[in-house]
Design an enzyme around this catalytic site. Structure first.
Site, mmCIF file in Angstrom:
data_model
loop_
_atom_site.group_PDB
_atom_site.id
_atom_site.type_symbol
_atom_site.label_atom_id
_atom_site.label_comp_id
_atom_site.label_asym_id
_atom_site.label_seq_id
_atom_site.Cartn_x
_atom_site.Cartn_y
_atom_site.Cartn_z
ATOM 1 N N HIS A 13 3.897 -14.945 53.113
ATOM 2 C CA HIS A 13 2.510 -15.146 53.537
ATOM 3 C C HIS A 13 1.550 -14.627 52.471
ATOM 4 O O HIS A 13 0.758 -13.723 52.707
ATOM 5 C CB HIS A 13 2.249 -14.453 54.883
ATOM 6 C CG HIS A 13 2.912 -15.121 56.037
ATOM 7 N ND1 HIS A 13 2.484 -16.325 56.542
ATOM 8 C CD2 HIS A 13 3.998 -14.775 56.767
ATOM 9 C CE1 HIS A 13 3.260 -16.681 57.549
ATOM 10 N NE2 HIS A 13 4.189 -15.774 57.692
ATOM 11 N N PHE A 27 -1.140 -15.665 51.023
ATOM 12 C CA PHE A 27 -2.575 -15.639 51.288
ATOM 13 C C PHE A 27 -2.932 -14.508 52.241
ATOM 14 O O PHE A 27 -3.838 -13.712 51.987
ATOM 15 C CB PHE A 27 -3.037 -16.984 51.866
ATOM 16 C CG PHE A 27 -4.471 -16.964 52.340
ATOM 17 C CD1 PHE A 27 -5.522 -17.019 51.438
ATOM 18 C CD2 PHE A 27 -4.775 -16.864 53.691
ATOM 19 C CE1 PHE A 27 -6.840 -16.982 51.866
ATOM 20 C CE2 PHE A 27 -6.088 -16.842 54.136
ATOM 21 C CZ PHE A 27 -7.127 -16.899 53.215
ATOM 22 N N TRP A 28 -2.205 -14.433 53.359
ATOM 23 C CA TRP A 28 -2.540 -13.415 54.353
ATOM 24 C C TRP A 28 -2.250 -12.005 53.865
ATOM 25 O O TRP A 28 -2.843 -11.038 54.365
ATOM 26 C CB TRP A 28 -1.810 -13.716 55.663
ATOM 27 C CG TRP A 28 -2.351 -14.939 56.326
ATOM 28 C CD1 TRP A 28 -1.760 -16.162 56.407
ATOM 29 C CD2 TRP A 28 -3.633 -15.079 56.953
ATOM 30 N NE1 TRP A 28 -2.579 -17.059 57.049
ATOM 31 C CE2 TRP A 28 -3.741 -16.414 57.394
ATOM 32 C CE3 TRP A 28 -4.701 -14.208 57.177
ATOM 33 C CZ2 TRP A 28 -4.874 -16.903 58.050
ATOM 34 C CZ3 TRP A 28 -5.819 -14.681 57.843
ATOM 35 C CH2 TRP A 28 -5.895 -16.005 58.264
ATOM 36 N N CYS A 49 -9.223 -27.908 60.421
ATOM 37 C CA CYS A 49 -8.577 -29.225 60.379
ATOM 38 C C CYS A 49 -8.727 -29.839 58.996
ATOM 39 O O CYS A 49 -9.819 -29.835 58.412
ATOM 40 C CB CYS A 49 -9.206 -30.146 61.425
ATOM 41 S SG CYS A 49 -8.518 -31.817 61.437
ATOM 42 N N LEU A 70 -6.308 -26.917 50.939
ATOM 43 C CA LEU A 70 -7.706 -26.607 51.213
ATOM 44 C C LEU A 70 -7.875 -25.511 52.264
ATOM 45 O O LEU A 70 -8.940 -24.900 52.347
ATOM 46 C CB LEU A 70 -8.430 -27.874 51.675
ATOM 47 C CG LEU A 70 -8.568 -28.997 50.640
ATOM 48 C CD1 LEU A 70 -9.127 -30.248 51.309
ATOM 49 C CD2 LEU A 70 -9.445 -28.572 49.488
ATOM 50 N N ALA A 71 -6.855 -25.272 53.074
ATOM 51 C CA ALA A 71 -6.999 -24.318 54.182
ATOM 52 C C ALA A 71 -7.412 -22.920 53.720
ATOM 53 O O ALA A 71 -8.342 -22.338 54.288
ATOM 54 C CB ALA A 71 -5.710 -24.259 55.000
ATOM 55 N N LEU A 86 -11.169 -21.842 73.147
ATOM 56 C CA LEU A 86 -11.177 -23.289 73.383
ATOM 57 C C LEU A 86 -10.251 -24.008 72.412
ATOM 58 O O LEU A 86 -10.040 -23.559 71.296
ATOM 59 C CB LEU A 86 -12.606 -23.829 73.236
ATOM 60 C CG LEU A 86 -13.642 -23.161 74.150
ATOM 61 C CD1 LEU A 86 -15.029 -23.731 73.886
ATOM 62 C CD2 LEU A 86 -13.272 -23.349 75.618
#
Length: 547
Positions: free
Chosen positions: A126, A128-129, A261, A271-272, A547
């Protein structure tokens, strides 16, 4: 149905396993391709198919499609008995699959395993994280609650947007503009919300986005898109909305991050991570340094895990669309009889919530939600938006049986016939799905349990679980009646707040979806979701409906 949210979030958030380099172009180019990216050679395809088949075989075994060895069954039953999570009557071989799923998800949360064995791909480095202010896997519970990185003054926050590949550009979306609202709808409907079998896609509406993305005090700058520079087509989106969140003894302003998304054809562009960094930068510019978000995929590190449950309402339609199946020991006719909903509501004084009720509902909500370790704090203005603004236009029936035109939310109160005090309320919202390739049933109408509260917990001075369960069974039972009258096909709920004890009595079935809750730049001990945690009963750690 619930697995739709899982897969959508998993595919996009999984992209964040990239390294967080300052050079964004380098970050995008030098990372492994995702599963759904076309590969160059046939041999690579075969390897991927082989790995996928092993994972599918393991998953099929968990779902009961392959025969389970008796020693596995015995081990699971003994383990579940030791945990005390099932009663003696439920200790049958027929329940093994559910027990296995419970054991499996706990292994995933702890970073031990995935669907096909050791989950190195999802639970690996991980990268990035690892660069972000989030609790890392294996850290263990913190000694104290609090931020991971301190807040910065505005002048120390990066002022310029993060760079994108040269063929793309940033775009701030105006959700109140019908044209831009539809652009977000088109992107999410085709790329965000597909279940594992590619049978369902969420069918968002302009009214839903206005309700979900434009609460009081929202920031237009937190609705961030990426467009193709040449034709201005929207190909990626992420959103944030402001929320005041209480986490145990701390009350902090946070951003609720959602709807990450990316167009399916562009997932190799990575891109995320850039979207996440850009929405984080925009939040920092507004002085917000903490966030809450959910995902079906496991990344560093869930603060809680909740499970979806489903109450079938329109059995023939659900079976025809393969949302559910007729059990082996039951006929369709008997399944319909067993799941039949009452023809009228039960609680005296139940009526639709009106604006005059908002102050009373907001007060009841505030007191009730303090019972959970993590919950939102609503002002009267917030309560008006959440429970009234999405009720649609016109009169009930104008939008179909039990509905107004464009109705998104349903909110009802119980008014004491003698004192006229508001003693209870409940709410649910609509998020339908397109049924792909089904001409007979093109749309599946799904209702989701939202917030609720009751004075019952305060009446005796000491919380009486039996009385609370009885009241909530009646309250949510009436919600099912109203949803059924409005021609919903299924009613979904999560194992949070006080729902856990009442779901089985109301004939909710265990879903195959799990929702992981995350906090950005905040440490706290794990919260009770689908399982008890730290002496807190299941569900009562989480009071936030995302949501």
């Amino acid at each position: 149905m619930s697995s739709q949210k899982q897969k959508a979030k998993a595919e996009d958030i999984a992209e964040t396993t990239t390294s967080d380099q300052e050079d964004t172009d380098s970050e995008i180019e030098h990372v492994p391709e995702p599963i759904d990216t076309p590969v160059a050679s046939t041999s690579q395809n075969k390897k991927k198919k082989k790995k996928k088949s092993k994972a599918a075989k393991a998953l099929n075994a968990l779902r009961g499609k392959d025969e389970l060895p008796s020693e596995v069954v015995d081990h699971v039953l003994n383990t579940v008995k030791a945990e005390g999570s099932l009663s003696a009557e439920q200790m049958t071989h027929e329940n093994v699959r559910q027990a296995l799923e419970q054991l499996k998800i706990m292994d995933v949360v702890k970073g031990k395993a995935g669907l096909g064995g050791h989950n190195k791909k999802n639970m690996g480095e991980h990268k990035f994280w690892a660069t972000q202010p989030v609790p890392q896997l294996g850290e263990g519970p913190p000694l104290d609650d609090g931020y991971i990185e301190p807040s910065k003054p505005r002048e120390e926050v990066r002022q310029d947007p993060y760079p994108l590949p040269k063929e793309f550009e940033w775009s701030i979306l105006d959700i109140s503009d019908p044209k831009q609202n539809k652009e977000v709808y088109d992107l999410l409907s085709l790329n965000y919300v597909e279940d594992d079998a590619a049978a369902f896609r969420f069918q968002y509406s302009a009214e839903f986005f206005a309700w979900a993305l434009m609460p009081p005090g929202y920031h237009k700058e937190w609705h961030i898109g990426v467009r193709v520079s040449s034709n201005k087509k929207l190909v990626a989106f992420i959103s944030g909305v402001p929320m005041t969140l209480r986490i145990r003894g701390n009350v902090i302003p946070v951003s609720e991050i959602n709807y990450l998304c990316i167009h399916k054809k562009l997932r190799s562009k990575r891109l995320a991570p850039v979207l996440i960094k850009e929405v984080t930068r925009q939040c920092h510019l507004k002085g917000i340094f903490q966030a809450i978000y959910t995902a079906g995929v496991v990344i560093p590190t869930p603060v809680s895990v909740c499970r979806y449950y489903h109450r079938s309402l329109n059995i023939p339609k659900l079976v025809d669309t393969k949302f559910c199946y007729v059990p082996r020991n039951m006929t369709l006719a008997r399944m319909i009889r067993v799941n039949k909903v009452a023809s009228s509501t039960f609680l005296p004084g139940l009526r639709e919530m009106e604006e005059k009720d908002v102050i009373h509902v907001a007060d009841l909500f505030s007191r009730y939600m303090k019972r959970f370790d993590m919950s939102p704090i609503f002002s009267v203005e917030d309560a008006t938006h959440q429970f009234i603004s999405g009720r649609g236009a016109g009169s009930i029936g104008d939008g179909g049986p039990g509905r107004r035109i464009g109705q998104v939310t349903w909110a009802y109160v119980v008014e004491d016939p003698e004192t006229h005090n508001i003693t209870d309320f409940f709410s649910f919202y609509s998020l339908p799905s397109t049924v792909i390739g089904n001409a007979k049933y093109p749309v599946l109408e799904a209702a989701y349990l939202f917030y609720y509260a009751t004075e019952t917990v305060f009446q005796a001075g000491v919380e009486d679980e039996a009385k609370l369960k009885k009241r909530l069974t009646s309250l949510i039972g009436d919600a099912l009646v109203i949803a059924n009258e409005a021609k919903f096909d299924v009613f979904n709920a999560l194992t949070l707040m006080d729902t856990v004890p009442v779901l089985t009595d109301l004939k909710f079935g265990v879903g195959d979806g799990f929702l992981n809750f995350y906090l950005y730049n905040w440490r706290t001990a794990p919260l009770a979701g689908m399982n008890p945690e730290g002496g807190v009963p299941a569900g009562k750690g989480v009071g936030v409906v995302m949501l």
